[in-house]
Design a protein around this motif. Structure first.
Motif, PDB file in Angstrom:
ATOM      1  N   ARG A 187       0.506  -1.535  -0.239  1.00 14.93           N
ATOM      2  CA  ARG A 187      -0.217  -0.402  -0.541  1.00 14.93           C
ATOM      3  C   ARG A 187       0.322   1.201   0.177  1.00 14.93           C
ATOM      4  NH1 ARG A 187      -5.392   0.070   3.980  1.00 14.93           N
ATOM      5  NH2 ARG A 187      -5.743   1.795   3.018  1.00 14.93           N
ATOM      6  N   VAL A 188       2.227   0.998   0.080  1.00 14.36           N
ATOM      7  CA  VAL A 188       3.145   2.802   0.088  1.00 14.36           C
ATOM      8  C   VAL A 188       2.758   3.354  -1.374  1.00 14.36           C
ATOM      9  CG1 VAL A 188       5.651   3.343   0.158  1.00 14.36           C
ATOM     10  CG2 VAL A 188       4.937   1.166   2.193  1.00 14.36           C
ATOM     11  N   GLY A 189       2.092   4.072  -1.093  1.00 13.40           N
ATOM     12  CA  GLY A 189       2.536   5.014  -2.550  1.00 13.40           C
ATOM     13  C   GLY A 189       0.061   4.704  -2.399  1.00 13.40           C
ATOM     14  N   GLU A 190      -0.379   4.385  -2.492  1.00 11.54           N
ATOM     15  CA  GLU A 190      -1.421   4.791  -2.164  1.00 11.54           C
ATOM     16  C   GLU A 190      -1.940   5.741  -1.544  1.00 11.54           C
ATOM     17  OE1 GLU A 190      -3.816   0.873  -1.604  1.00 11.54           O
ATOM     18  OE2 GLU A 190      -4.619   2.186  -0.185  1.00 11.54           O
ATOM     19  N   ARG A 191      -2.857   6.690  -2.736  1.00 16.32           N
ATOM     20  CA  ARG A 191      -3.925   7.996  -1.678  1.00 16.32           C
ATOM     21  C   ARG A 191      -5.186   7.407  -0.869  1.00 16.32           C
ATOM     22  NH1 ARG A 191      -4.724  12.072  -5.633  1.00 16.32           N
ATOM     23  NH2 ARG A 191      -6.837  10.695  -6.387  1.00 16.32           N
ATOM     24  N   VAL A 192      -4.728   7.675   0.385  1.00 20.75           N
ATOM     25  CA  VAL A 192      -6.010   7.250   1.022  1.00 20.75           C
ATOM     26  C   VAL A 192      -6.886   8.624   1.906  1.00 20.75           C
ATOM     27  CG1 VAL A 192      -4.765   5.360   1.610  1.00 20.75           C
ATOM     28  CG2 VAL A 192      -3.888   7.290   2.981  1.00 20.75           C
ATOM     29  N   VAL A 193      -7.811   8.742   1.692  1.00 24.51           N
ATOM     30  CA  VAL A 193      -9.003   9.218   3.414  1.00 24.51           C
ATOM     31  C   VAL A 193      -8.332   8.690   4.759  1.00 24.51           C
ATOM     32  CG1 VAL A 193      -9.436  10.583   1.735  1.00 24.51           C
ATOM     33  CG2 VAL A 193     -10.599   8.771   3.186  1.00 24.51           C
ATOM     34  N   LEU A 194      -8.794   9.718   5.931  1.00 26.22           N
ATOM     35  CA  LEU A 194      -8.572   9.011   6.872  1.00 26.22           C
ATOM     36  C   LEU A 194      -9.441   8.715   7.729  1.00 26.22           C
ATOM     37  CD1 LEU A 194      -5.185   9.531   7.748  1.00 26.22           C
ATOM     38  CD2 LEU A 194      -5.337   7.649   6.785  1.00 26.22           C
ATOM     39  N   TYR A 195     -10.098   7.403   8.082  1.00 27.32           N
ATOM     40  CA  TYR A 195     -11.684   7.790   9.205  1.00 27.32           C
ATOM     41  C   TYR A 195     -10.821   8.236  10.115  1.00 27.32           C
ATOM     42  CZ  TYR A 195     -15.546   5.557  11.196  1.00 27.32           C
ATOM     43  OH  TYR A 195     -16.826   5.534  11.638  1.00 27.32           O
ATOM     44  N   GLN A 196     -12.157   8.935  10.756  1.00 27.09           N
ATOM     45  CA  GLN A 196     -11.477   9.716  11.496  1.00 27.09           C
ATOM     46  C   GLN A 196     -11.414   9.125  13.264  1.00 27.09           C
ATOM     47  OE1 GLN A 196     -14.720   9.593  10.325  1.00 27.09           O
ATOM     48  NE2 GLN A 196     -16.653  10.090  11.858  1.00 27.09           N
ATOM     49  N   ARG A 197     -11.763   8.147  13.488  1.00 28.53           N
ATOM     50  CA  ARG A 197     -12.289   7.527  14.429  1.00 28.53           C
ATOM     51  C   ARG A 197     -11.532   6.062  14.562  1.00 28.53           C
ATOM     52  NH1 ARG A 197     -16.003   8.259  18.321  1.00 28.53           N
ATOM     53  NH2 ARG A 197     -17.797   9.370  17.903  1.00 28.53           N
ATOM     54  N   PRO A 204      -3.519   3.332  12.176  1.00 27.66           N
ATOM     55  CA  PRO A 204      -3.718   1.967  11.530  1.00 27.66           C
ATOM     56  C   PRO A 204      -4.426   1.310  10.772  1.00 27.66           C
ATOM     57  CG  PRO A 204      -4.982   2.213  13.583  1.00 27.66           C
ATOM     58  CD  PRO A 204      -4.999   3.953  13.261  1.00 27.66           C
ATOM     59  N   ALA A 205      -3.417   0.598   9.627  1.00 26.83           N
ATOM     60  CA  ALA A 205      -4.377   0.544   8.428  1.00 26.83           C
ATOM     61  C   ALA A 205      -5.508   0.570   7.785  1.00 26.83           C
ATOM     62  CB  ALA A 205      -3.519  -1.106   7.245  1.00 26.83           C
ATOM     63  N   GLN A 206      -6.464   0.321   9.150  1.00 25.82           N
ATOM     64  CA  GLN A 206      -7.367  -0.270   8.658  1.00 25.82           C
ATOM     65  C   GLN A 206      -8.483   1.312   8.703  1.00 25.82           C
ATOM     66  OE1 GLN A 206      -9.067  -2.863  11.789  1.00 25.82           O
ATOM     67  NE2 GLN A 206      -9.009  -0.971  13.944  1.00 25.82           N
ATOM     68  N   ASN A 207      -7.815   2.320   9.044  1.00 26.56           N
ATOM     69  CA  ASN A 207      -8.481   3.658   8.732  1.00 26.56           C
ATOM     70  C   ASN A 207      -7.816   3.477   7.919  1.00 26.56           C
ATOM     71  OD1 ASN A 207      -8.279   3.070  11.812  1.00 26.56           O
ATOM     72  ND2 ASN A 207      -9.050   5.298  11.286  1.00 26.56           N
ATOM     73  N   ALA A 208      -7.486   3.726   6.730  1.00 27.90           N
ATOM     74  CA  ALA A 208      -6.801   4.510   5.364  1.00 27.90           C
ATOM     75  C   ALA A 208      -7.404   3.734   4.407  1.00 27.90           C
ATOM     76  CB  ALA A 208      -5.262   3.950   5.721  1.00 27.90           C
ATOM     77  N   ILE A 209      -8.294   4.617   3.517  1.00 25.41           N
ATOM     78  CA  ILE A 209      -9.215   4.561   2.734  1.00 25.41           C
ATOM     79  C   ILE A 209      -8.187   4.937   1.812  1.00 25.41           C
ATOM     80  CG2 ILE A 209     -11.802   4.770   2.447  1.00 25.41           C
ATOM     81  CD1 ILE A 209     -12.615   4.932   4.745  1.00 25.41           C
ATOM     82  N   PRO A 210      -8.685   3.845   0.410  1.00 26.35           N
ATOM     83  CA  PRO A 210      -7.852   4.779  -0.716  1.00 26.35           C
ATOM     84  C   PRO A 210      -9.041   5.003  -1.603  1.00 26.35           C
ATOM     85  CG  PRO A 210      -8.473   2.290  -0.491  1.00 26.35           C
ATOM     86  CD  PRO A 210      -9.130   2.214   0.453  1.00 26.35           C
ATOM     87  N   VAL A 211      -8.461   6.521  -2.183  1.00 22.08           N
ATOM     88  CA  VAL A 211      -9.376   7.293  -2.706  1.00 22.08           C
ATOM     89  C   VAL A 211      -8.796   7.241  -4.051  1.00 22.08           C
ATOM     90  CG1 VAL A 211      -9.203   9.574  -3.600  1.00 22.08           C
ATOM     91  CG2 VAL A 211      -8.488   9.151  -1.153  1.00 22.08           C
ATOM     92  N   PRO A 212     -10.466   7.564  -5.009  1.00 20.93           N
ATOM     93  CA  PRO A 212     -10.321   7.061  -6.453  1.00 20.93           C
ATOM     94  C   PRO A 212      -9.381   7.728  -6.965  1.00 20.93           C
ATOM     95  CG  PRO A 212     -12.782   7.418  -5.806  1.00 20.93           C
ATOM     96  CD  PRO A 212     -11.742   7.909  -4.593  1.00 20.93           C
ATOM     97  N   ASP A 213      -8.883   6.814  -8.030  1.00 20.19           N
ATOM     98  CA  ASP A 213      -8.536   8.293  -9.281  1.00 20.19           C
ATOM     99  C   ASP A 213      -8.621   9.033  -9.310  1.00 20.19           C
ATOM    100  OD1 ASP A 213      -6.368   5.871  -9.042  1.00 20.19           O
ATOM    101  OD2 ASP A 213      -6.501   5.065 -10.861  1.00 20.19           O
ATOM    102  N   GLY A 214      -8.121  10.157  -9.688  1.00 25.23           N
ATOM    103  CA  GLY A 214      -8.401  11.433 -10.737  1.00 25.23           C
ATOM    104  C   GLY A 214      -9.630  11.876  -9.231  1.00 25.23           C
ATOM    105  N   LEU A 215      -9.508  11.959  -8.248  1.00 26.10           N
ATOM    106  CA  LEU A 215     -10.548  12.480  -6.749  1.00 26.10           C
ATOM    107  C   LEU A 215      -9.075  13.920  -6.618  1.00 26.10           C
ATOM    108  CD1 LEU A 215     -12.991  13.866  -5.956  1.00 26.10           C
ATOM    109  CD2 LEU A 215     -12.294  11.836  -4.623  1.00 26.10           C
TER     110      LEU A 215
END
Ligand SMILES: [Zn+2]
Ligand SMILES: [Zn+2]
Length: 345
Positions: A82-92, A130-141
């Motif tokens: 997952r290194v290099g992946e664009r993510v948003v973080l689940y806030q809890r 935690p890795a479970q908090n990192a949610i992938p961001v769709p390409d182009g967003l």
């Protein structure tokens, strides 16, 4: 020990308390990911935390729970791919193992902590989650928009689609429609082709409410809107109400309800008790339900709505992280229409 830039405050107070400092960069624990933060949304919650007006905030902590970035390192047991992946973080920082988490309701987890209050927040160069908090961001967003997926867009998804279960063809009333939540709720409701009746107090906000996609706008300075709702719905009332105001509007919202309507309570402006008429609730079989943070799945839905353009977030001001006190000041003065987003150092 590696240092990073962050914005912190040493005591509760005005926007000027926010200053750039250097702090120790967090190291990912075995199951964590290290995220380089690209964009962070400024929530009104942050403004209240900084001022010491709500519980949870602490001087010295890094604010911000609306975070988009890129995974730059993972812990020993972490997902190296997952290194290099664009993510948003689940806030809890949810536990992942309680009955609520296992049922997909991370928002209800009682063992959770919130980023920006107890966890490392978004006003920094990096954070660890935690890795479970990192949610992938769709390409182009883009990252500024992605940062708003958790809040306010995810919060709107939870209220309108999660709790409210809005469906095509339903009539949905939104109070406080010109506010930060209302403007996003309108778009989320339109994404399922329901009909939006928006209520706002001020004539000035009616344009932006229409621009957000409301089918009908009721400008009601005295908030006596139920008669007008009744008239516009051919005396049917509305199927779903997203209540962002409550204290000053709840009675009128109940009177606007159709048979078996759902009233979703998610605002508390005024923070006063309200009276309800049990006879009306029973006669119309009205259901009342609270709503709060997005679930993990709501954030995924929000990202999809953002990526497809179904929801276009209102971003009123973008500034670099060191100028965050400017952003807080603008929000406090109420002069920015839409979100303030931080991006760049
Ligand atoms: Zn927020
Ligand atoms: Zn849990």
């Amino acid at each position: 020990m590696i240092l990073m830039k962050a914005v912190t405050f040493t005591e509760f107070g005005g926007p000027e308390q926010l200053r750039v400092t250097e702090v120790v960069r967090p190291e990912p624990g075995p199951d964590d990911v290290l995220v380089r933060i690209h964009a962070a949304g400024v929530c009104y919650h942050d403004v209240l935390s900084r001022a010491g007006k709500i519980p949870g905030g602490q001087p010295g902590r890094i604010l911000g729970h609306e975070i988009a970035g890129e995974i730059v390192a993972v812990g020993a047991r972490g997902p190296a791919d997952r290194v290099g992946e664009r993510v948003v973080l689940y806030q809890r920082l949810y536990c992942g193992s309680c009955r609520y988490c296992l049922g997909g309701r991370q928002d209800l987890c009682r063992n959770s902590r919130v980023l920006g209050e107890q966890g490392g927040g978004g006003y920094a160069e990096f954070t660890c989650v935690p890795a479970q908090n990192a949610i992938p961001v769709p390409d182009g967003l883009d990252m500024n928009k992605a940062a708003l997926a958790v809040c306010p867009v995810g919060t709107s998804v939870r209220a309108a689609l999660g709790v409210g279960e809005a469906e095509p063809g339903q009539v949905v009333l939104i109070t406080g429609a010109g506010g930060g939540l209302g403007l996003h709720q309108i778009q989320v409701v339109k994404s399922v082709n329901a009909h939006v009746v928006a209520v706002t107090r001020s004539e000035e906000k009616s344009d932006i409410v229409r621009k957000a996609g409301a089918d009908e706008v009721i400008v009601s300075p005295d908030l006596k809107f139920s008669g007008e709702v009744w008239r516009r719905t051919a005396k049917q009332g509305v199927d779903l109400i997203l209540e962002n105001v409550v204290t000053a509007t709840f009675g009128e919202s109940l009177r606007s309800s159709a048979q078996n309507a759902m009233v979703v309570v998610l605002g508390n402006i005024g923070a006063k008790r309200v009276e309800i008429d049990p006879g009306l609730i029973i006669a119309r079989r009205i259901r009342i339900s609270g709503s709060g943070n997005a679930t993990y799945k709501d954030v995924q839905t929000a990202l999809h709505l953002l990526a497809t353009g179904a929801v276009k977030p209102f971003i009123g001001h973008v500034c670099p992280f060191p100028k965050v006190s400017e952003g807080h000041a603008l929000m406090e003065r109420g002069v920015v229409a839409g979100r303030v987003v931080l991006n760049g150092w």
